[in-house]
Motif scaffolding. Structure first.
Motif, PDB file in Angstrom:
ATOM      1  N   UNK A 148      -2.639   0.045  -0.077  1.00  0.00           N
ATOM      2  CA  UNK A 148      -2.038   0.729   1.160  1.00  0.00           C
ATOM      3  C   UNK A 148      -2.906   1.963   1.709  1.00  0.00           C
ATOM      4  N   UNK A 149      -3.440   1.792   2.944  1.00  0.00           N
ATOM      5  CA  UNK A 149      -4.308   3.040   3.755  1.00  0.00           C
ATOM      6  C   UNK A 149      -3.561   4.306   3.921  1.00  0.00           C
ATOM      7  N   UNK A 150      -2.324   3.896   4.424  1.00  0.00           N
ATOM      8  CA  UNK A 150      -1.416   4.986   5.096  1.00  0.00           C
ATOM      9  C   UNK A 150      -0.168   4.770   4.918  1.00  0.00           C
ATOM     10  N   UNK A 151       0.885   5.613   5.208  1.00  0.00           N
ATOM     11  CA  UNK A 151       2.123   5.390   5.047  1.00  0.00           C
ATOM     12  C   UNK A 151       2.836   4.124   5.690  1.00  0.00           C
ATOM     13  N   UNK A 152       2.225   3.839   6.886  1.00  0.00           N
ATOM     14  CA  UNK A 152       2.653   2.722   7.745  1.00  0.00           C
ATOM     15  C   UNK A 152       2.504   1.258   6.820  1.00  0.00           C
ATOM     16  N   UNK A 153       1.239   1.301   6.227  1.00  0.00           N
ATOM     17  CA  UNK A 153       1.013  -0.061   5.472  1.00  0.00           C
ATOM     18  C   UNK A 153       1.587   0.043   4.194  1.00  0.00           C
ATOM     19  N   UNK A 154       2.208   1.165   3.870  1.00  0.00           N
ATOM     20  CA  UNK A 154       2.886   1.271   2.356  1.00  0.00           C
ATOM     21  C   UNK A 154       4.529   0.958   2.388  1.00  0.00           C
ATOM     22  N   UNK A 155       4.821   0.877   3.390  1.00  0.00           N
ATOM     23  CA  UNK A 155       6.339   0.712   3.866  1.00  0.00           C
ATOM     24  C   UNK A 155       6.799  -0.510   3.371  1.00  0.00           C
ATOM     25  N   UNK A 156       8.024  -0.413   2.452  1.00  0.00           N
ATOM     26  CA  UNK A 156       8.680  -1.652   1.769  1.00  0.00           C
ATOM     27  C   UNK A 156       9.017  -2.799   3.047  1.00  0.00           C
ATOM     28  N   UNK A 157       9.444  -2.283   4.370  1.00  0.00           N
ATOM     29  CA  UNK A 157       9.651  -3.078   5.271  1.00  0.00           C
ATOM     30  C   UNK A 157       8.536  -4.049   5.691  1.00  0.00           C
ATOM     31  N   UNK A 158       7.361  -3.574   5.513  1.00  0.00           N
ATOM     32  CA  UNK A 158       6.198  -4.255   5.832  1.00  0.00           C
ATOM     33  C   UNK A 158       6.148  -5.574   4.814  1.00  0.00           C
TER      34      UNK A 158
END
Length: 105
Positions: free
Chosen positions: A74-84
């Motif tokens: 994950x490069x940032x918090x958006x790409x690290x979210x469990x929903x993703x």
């Protein structure tokens, strides 16, 4: 053809409003397993329909896009979210939309 400005993987450019995920992937030379993640204000959308114009989806309103690959760090918090992760495992519609992490509601 109408265009608007957006940032895709850190590059700020004019984006045709009727482009598709597949067209963006080819333009950015991304592998076919790269998924498009769109950030619109306080929403995040994972686009599953690669042939439908982005303008027909919530993702078409985004000002920031990321291409993400399975098992990529994950490069940032958006790409690290469990929903993703959940959205990528079992897509049920053309796109999966959820609240952006780090936004207080």
């Amino acid at each position: 053809m109408e265009t608007r400005w957006a940032t895709i993987d850190g590059v700020h450019l004019e984006l045709p409003t009727d482009c598709t995920v597949d067209e963006l992937r080819m333009a950015f030379r991304k592998p076919c397993d790269a998924v498009l993640i769109a950030v619109t204000g306080d929403l995040v959308s994972v686009v599953h329909d690669e042939e439908r114009p982005l303008a027909e989806l919530v993702a078409g309103c985004a000002d920031t896009y990321y291409f993400s690959r399975p098992d990529e760090p994950a490069r940032n918090e958006v790409l690290a979210t469990p929903e993703l992760e959940s959205a990528l495992e079992e897509p049920t519609t053309d796109e999966t939309t959820f609240q952006r992490p780090g936004i207080d509601h």
